[in-house]
Design an enzyme around this catalytic site. Structure first.
Site, PDB file in Angstrom:
ATOM      1  N   HIS A   6     -53.265 -22.093 -29.260  1.00 21.11           N
ATOM      2  CA  HIS A   6     -51.886 -21.593 -29.349  1.00 21.11           C
ATOM      3  C   HIS A   6     -51.682 -20.467 -28.350  1.00 21.11           C
ATOM      4  O   HIS A   6     -52.565 -19.659 -28.117  1.00 21.11           O
ATOM      5  CB  HIS A   6     -51.553 -21.135 -30.770  1.00 21.11           C
ATOM      6  CG  HIS A   6     -52.551 -20.206 -31.387  1.00 21.11           C
ATOM      7  ND1 HIS A   6     -53.756 -20.639 -31.906  1.00 21.11           N
ATOM      8  CD2 HIS A   6     -52.531 -18.870 -31.553  1.00 21.11           C
ATOM      9  CE1 HIS A   6     -54.424 -19.611 -32.383  1.00 21.11           C
ATOM     10  NE2 HIS A   6     -53.716 -18.515 -32.175  1.00 21.11           N
ATOM     11  N   ASN A  31     -55.711 -16.071 -27.544  1.00 15.94           N
ATOM     12  CA  ASN A  31     -57.009 -15.685 -28.104  1.00 15.94           C
ATOM     13  C   ASN A  31     -57.907 -16.921 -28.096  1.00 15.94           C
ATOM     14  O   ASN A  31     -57.510 -17.989 -28.578  1.00 15.94           O
ATOM     15  CB  ASN A  31     -56.828 -15.147 -29.523  1.00 15.94           C
ATOM     16  CG  ASN A  31     -55.979 -13.884 -29.552  1.00 15.94           C
ATOM     17  OD1 ASN A  31     -55.985 -13.103 -28.602  1.00 15.94           O
ATOM     18  ND2 ASN A  31     -55.244 -13.685 -30.622  1.00 15.94           N
ATOM     19  N   ASP A  66     -44.351 -16.611 -35.346  1.00 18.71           N
ATOM     20  CA  ASP A  66     -45.554 -16.169 -36.041  1.00 18.71           C
ATOM     21  C   ASP A  66     -45.160 -15.593 -37.409  1.00 18.71           C
ATOM     22  O   ASP A  66     -44.209 -14.817 -37.523  1.00 18.71           O
ATOM     23  CB  ASP A  66     -46.283 -15.109 -35.210  1.00 18.71           C
ATOM     24  CG  ASP A  66     -47.709 -14.895 -35.672  1.00 18.71           C
ATOM     25  OD1 ASP A  66     -48.637 -15.199 -34.913  1.00 18.71           O
ATOM     26  OD2 ASP A  66     -47.898 -14.410 -36.815  1.00 18.71           O
ATOM     27  N   GLY A  90     -61.307 -13.348 -30.494  1.00 22.51           N
ATOM     28  CA  GLY A  90     -60.454 -12.966 -31.614  1.00 22.51           C
ATOM     29  C   GLY A  90     -59.619 -14.101 -32.179  1.00 22.51           C
ATOM     30  O   GLY A  90     -58.679 -13.870 -32.943  1.00 22.51           O
ATOM     31  N   GLN A  91     -59.960 -15.335 -31.826  1.00 20.52           N
ATOM     32  CA  GLN A  91     -59.193 -16.470 -32.336  1.00 20.52           C
ATOM     33  C   GLN A  91     -59.472 -16.677 -33.815  1.00 20.52           C
ATOM     34  O   GLN A  91     -60.630 -16.670 -34.241  1.00 20.52           O
ATOM     35  CB  GLN A  91     -59.550 -17.744 -31.546  1.00 20.52           C
ATOM     36  CG  GLN A  91     -58.679 -18.930 -31.893  1.00 20.52           C
ATOM     37  CD  GLN A  91     -58.942 -20.138 -30.987  1.00 20.52           C
ATOM     38  OE1 GLN A  91     -59.779 -20.072 -30.087  1.00 20.52           O
ATOM     39  NE2 GLN A  91     -58.244 -21.225 -31.224  1.00 20.52           N
ATOM     40  N   HIS A 116     -49.516 -17.219 -27.693  1.00 17.30           N
ATOM     41  CA  HIS A 116     -48.605 -16.221 -28.277  1.00 17.30           C
ATOM     42  C   HIS A 116     -47.645 -15.714 -27.210  1.00 17.30           C
ATOM     43  O   HIS A 116     -48.054 -15.467 -26.067  1.00 17.30           O
ATOM     44  CB  HIS A 116     -49.390 -14.996 -28.760  1.00 17.30           C
ATOM     45  CG  HIS A 116     -50.302 -15.209 -29.920  1.00 17.30           C
ATOM     46  ND1 HIS A 116     -49.921 -15.005 -31.218  1.00 17.30           N
ATOM     47  CD2 HIS A 116     -51.611 -15.573 -29.976  1.00 17.30           C
ATOM     48  CE1 HIS A 116     -50.951 -15.232 -32.036  1.00 17.30           C
ATOM     49  NE2 HIS A 116     -51.988 -15.585 -31.306  1.00 17.30           N
TER      50      HIS A 116
HETATM   51  P1  AMP Z   1     -55.133 -16.008 -33.480  1.00 18.19           P
HETATM   52  O1  AMP Z   1     -55.881 -17.238 -33.868  1.00 18.19           O
HETATM   53  O2  AMP Z   1     -55.948 -14.747 -33.589  1.00 18.19           O
HETATM   54  O3  AMP Z   1     -54.479 -16.100 -32.130  1.00 18.19           O
HETATM   55  O4  AMP Z   1     -53.971 -15.770 -34.520  1.00 18.19           O
HETATM   56  C1  AMP Z   1     -53.396 -16.786 -35.277  1.00 18.19           C
HETATM   57  C2  AMP Z   1     -51.966 -16.412 -35.536  1.00 18.19           C
HETATM   58  O5  AMP Z   1     -51.385 -17.404 -36.354  1.00 18.19           O
HETATM   59  C3  AMP Z   1     -51.759 -15.070 -36.249  1.00 18.19           C
HETATM   60  O6  AMP Z   1     -50.902 -14.245 -35.448  1.00 18.19           O
HETATM   61  C4  AMP Z   1     -51.095 -15.461 -37.561  1.00 18.19           C
HETATM   62  O7  AMP Z   1     -50.128 -14.519 -37.985  1.00 18.19           O
HETATM   63  C5  AMP Z   1     -50.472 -16.791 -37.236  1.00 18.19           C
HETATM   64  N1  AMP Z   1     -50.308 -17.701 -38.366  1.00 18.19           N
HETATM   65  C6  AMP Z   1     -51.246 -18.059 -39.274  1.00 18.19           C
HETATM   66  N2  AMP Z   1     -50.730 -18.915 -40.166  1.00 18.19           N
HETATM   67  C7  AMP Z   1     -49.433 -19.123 -39.806  1.00 18.19           C
HETATM   68  C8  AMP Z   1     -48.372 -19.907 -40.331  1.00 18.19           C
HETATM   69  N3  AMP Z   1     -48.539 -20.681 -41.424  1.00 18.19           N
HETATM   70  N4  AMP Z   1     -47.170 -19.866 -39.709  1.00 18.19           N
HETATM   71  C9  AMP Z   1     -46.992 -19.115 -38.620  1.00 18.19           C
HETATM   72  N5  AMP Z   1     -47.960 -18.355 -38.055  1.00 18.19           N
HETATM   73  C10 AMP Z   1     -49.165 -18.348 -38.649  1.00 18.19           C
END
Ligand code: AMP
Ligand code: ZN
Length: 107
Positions: free
Chosen positions: A99, A86, A30, A92-93, A101
């Protein structure tokens, strides 16, 4: 090409610190880590979120979970870690490419 940032990472159009990939899944760190070790595993096929999972995704999702555990252990998270998915606006996505985490601390 879609505007999906994770599809662009899969296509190597934008950089990422890749940990593992095969023909079906990709694991990468991340960019904004919320733990000492914070990586994500994604399917290479564009599935928006858990809300759109179908029965035919069973093998793929199982593979992602098993790979999450394997990578977590190999990256030092031997005492445990958190897995977070998420899902949807109310979950909270922020990036709408499914993906998983994995977050944790070594030791
Ligand atoms: P969420 O959709 O809330 O689960 O979070 C999306 C996650 O993607 C966040 O933790 C961001 O820090 C991460 N993220 C967004 N863009 C990138 C990227 N280009 N490379 C790696 N991680 C990313
Ligand atoms: Zn995508």
């Amino acid at each position: 090409m879609s505007e999906c940032i994770f599809c662009k990472i899969i296509a190597k159009l934008i950089p990422a610190k890749i940990i593992f990939e095969d023909d079906e899944i990709l694991a990468f760190y991340d960019v904004n880590p919320k733990a000492e070790v914070h990586f994500m595993i994604i399917p290479k096929t564009h599935i928006e979120s858990m809300l759109l999972l179908q029965n035919n995704h069973q093998q793929l999702m199982g593979k992602i979970i098993l790979k999450a555990n394997e990578l977590a252990i190999s990256l030092g998270l031997k005492s445990g870690y958190k897995v977070q998915i998420n899902t949807g606006v109310n979950g909270g996505q922020e990036v709408f490419h499914l993906h998983v985490h994995v977050l944790g601390y070594k030791g």
